[in-house]
Design a protein around this motif. Structure first.
Motif, short mmCIF file in Angstrom:
data_model
loop_
_atom_site.label_atom_id
_atom_site.label_comp_id
_atom_site.label_asym_id
_atom_site.label_seq_id
_atom_site.Cartn_x
_atom_site.Cartn_y
_atom_site.Cartn_z
N GLY A 104 -9.25 71.71 12.15
CA GLY A 104 -9.88 73.16 12.42
C GLY A 104 -8.68 74.18 12.16
O GLY A 104 -8.09 74.10 11.40
N GLU A 105 -8.69 74.90 13.51
CA GLU A 105 -7.54 75.89 13.40
C GLU A 105 -6.43 75.62 13.89
O GLU A 105 -5.41 76.26 14.04
N LEU A 106 -6.29 74.16 14.64
CA LEU A 106 -5.02 73.68 15.17
C LEU A 106 -4.06 73.34 14.02
O LEU A 106 -4.43 72.57 13.21
N ARG A 107 -2.77 73.74 14.02
CA ARG A 107 -1.85 73.07 13.35
C ARG A 107 -1.16 72.11 14.02
O ARG A 107 -0.57 72.11 15.11
N PHE A 108 -0.58 70.98 13.38
CA PHE A 108 0.20 69.98 14.00
C PHE A 108 1.25 69.76 12.96
O PHE A 108 0.88 69.94 11.81
N LYS A 109 2.26 69.06 13.36
CA LYS A 109 3.48 68.63 12.60
C LYS A 109 3.69 67.02 13.27
O LYS A 109 4.06 66.97 14.28
N GLY A 110 3.56 66.15 12.24
CA GLY A 110 3.71 64.82 12.45
C GLY A 110 5.42 64.58 12.82
O GLY A 110 6.31 64.81 11.69
N VAL A 111 5.88 64.19 13.79
CA VAL A 111 7.38 64.19 14.23
C VAL A 111 7.82 62.83 14.28
O VAL A 111 8.76 62.38 14.13
N ALA A 112 7.07 61.74 14.62
CA ALA A 112 7.55 60.41 14.56
C ALA A 112 6.32 59.34 14.76
O ALA A 112 5.33 59.70 15.22
N GLU A 113 6.61 58.11 14.43
CA GLU A 113 5.73 56.95 14.67
C GLU A 113 5.57 56.90 16.07
O GLU A 113 6.68 57.07 16.71
N CYS A 114 4.59 56.19 16.55
CA CYS A 114 4.45 56.19 18.11
C CYS A 114 5.23 54.73 18.52
O CYS A 114 4.58 53.83 18.04
N PRO A 115 6.10 54.79 19.20
CA PRO A 115 6.73 53.73 19.75
C PRO A 115 5.67 53.02 20.83
O PRO A 115 5.30 53.66 21.63
N ARG A 116 5.64 51.85 20.74
CA ARG A 116 4.35 51.24 21.60
C ARG A 116 5.22 50.32 22.60
O ARG A 116 6.24 49.72 22.35
N CYS A 117 4.62 50.47 23.78
CA CYS A 117 4.96 49.52 24.91
C CYS A 117 4.05 48.37 25.24
O CYS A 117 2.79 48.45 24.45
N SER A 118 4.30 47.61 26.43
CA SER A 118 3.38 46.50 26.74
C SER A 118 2.08 46.92 27.30
O SER A 118 1.27 46.07 27.43
N MET A 119 1.96 48.35 27.53
CA MET A 119 0.64 48.68 28.06
C MET A 119 -0.45 48.45 27.33
O MET A 119 -1.53 47.82 27.79
N ALA A 120 -0.25 48.06 25.87
CA ALA A 120 -1.36 48.07 24.88
C ALA A 120 -1.85 46.64 25.04
O ALA A 120 -2.95 46.17 24.57
N THR A 121 -1.17 45.79 25.80
CA THR A 121 -1.44 44.29 25.93
C THR A 121 -2.02 43.95 27.28
O THR A 121 -2.58 42.93 27.30
N GLN A 122 -2.20 44.90 28.00
CA GLN A 122 -2.47 44.53 29.36
C GLN A 122 -4.06 44.62 29.65
O GLN A 122 -4.80 45.31 28.86
N ALA A 123 -4.63 43.80 30.61
CA ALA A 123 -5.96 43.68 30.77
C ALA A 123 -6.44 44.98 31.66
O ALA A 123 -5.68 45.43 32.63
N PHE A 124 -7.46 45.62 31.62
CA PHE A 124 -7.89 46.46 32.45
C PHE A 124 -9.35 46.87 32.12
O PHE A 124 -10.09 46.35 30.98
N ALA A 125 -10.30 47.08 33.11
CA ALA A 125 -11.58 47.16 33.22
C ALA A 125 -12.34 46.08 32.45
O ALA A 125 -12.04 45.03 33.12
N ASP A 126 -13.07 46.03 31.42
CA ASP A 126 -13.70 44.96 30.71
C ASP A 126 -12.78 44.72 29.60
O ASP A 126 -13.25 44.16 28.69
#
Length: 142
Positions: A109-131
């Motif tokens: 839309g009217e928002l402008r962005f600049k990609g500055v880096a790939e996202c470094p991932r941490c172990s939080m993406a591996t954790q269990a939560f909710a369902d």
């Protein structure tokens, strides 16, 4: 991962515990309640001490579909990755298109962005939560 939060005023957030109880971050009981929840002493730090690598994480459904190719039996619920924005694509791509955004400027839309880096991932993406179950294999693919 089983709590949620909402900013309620400048510098103060409301933390909703898994049982539905809500505390604000300026409540003197918050550290004790969070410690009891995780089973060890923890301290909720103010913003500026710990933070995500960048202020905005944008992911696409195409990137999630690419991960599904490598992890077909893992629940890849987008909440695992905690993006600020999740974009749908028309082409039903199966590639991590986000990687092509580094160094480029783009708009939503009217928002402008600049990609500055790939996202470094941490172990939080591996954790269990909710369902969503624990999935250590997610980190291997990332």
């Amino acid at each position: 991962m089983n709590c949620s939060s909402t900013l309620v005023s400048d510098g103060v957030a409301q933390v909703v515990m898994p049982d539905g109880r809500a505390l604000t971050t300026d409540d003197r009981r918050v550290n004790g309640e969070l410690s009891a929840l995780v089973g060890r002493a923890v301290t909720l730090e103010s913003r500026g001490c710990y933070f995500d690598d960048h202020p905005l994480l944008i992911m696409t459904h195409a990137g999630l579909r690419m991960l599904e190719l490598f992890l077909p039996r893992v629940n890849l619920d987008v909440r695992r990755f905690r993006p600020n924005l999740l974009l749908e694509d028309d082409a039903r791509l199966s590639e991590v298109v986000e990687l092509g955004w580094v160094g480029r400027e783009f708009a939503i839309g009217e928002l402008r962005f600049k990609g500055v880096a790939e996202c470094p991932r941490c172990s939080m993406a591996t954790q269990a939560f909710a369902d969503v179950e624990k999935a250590p294999q997610v980190m291997e693919v990332l």
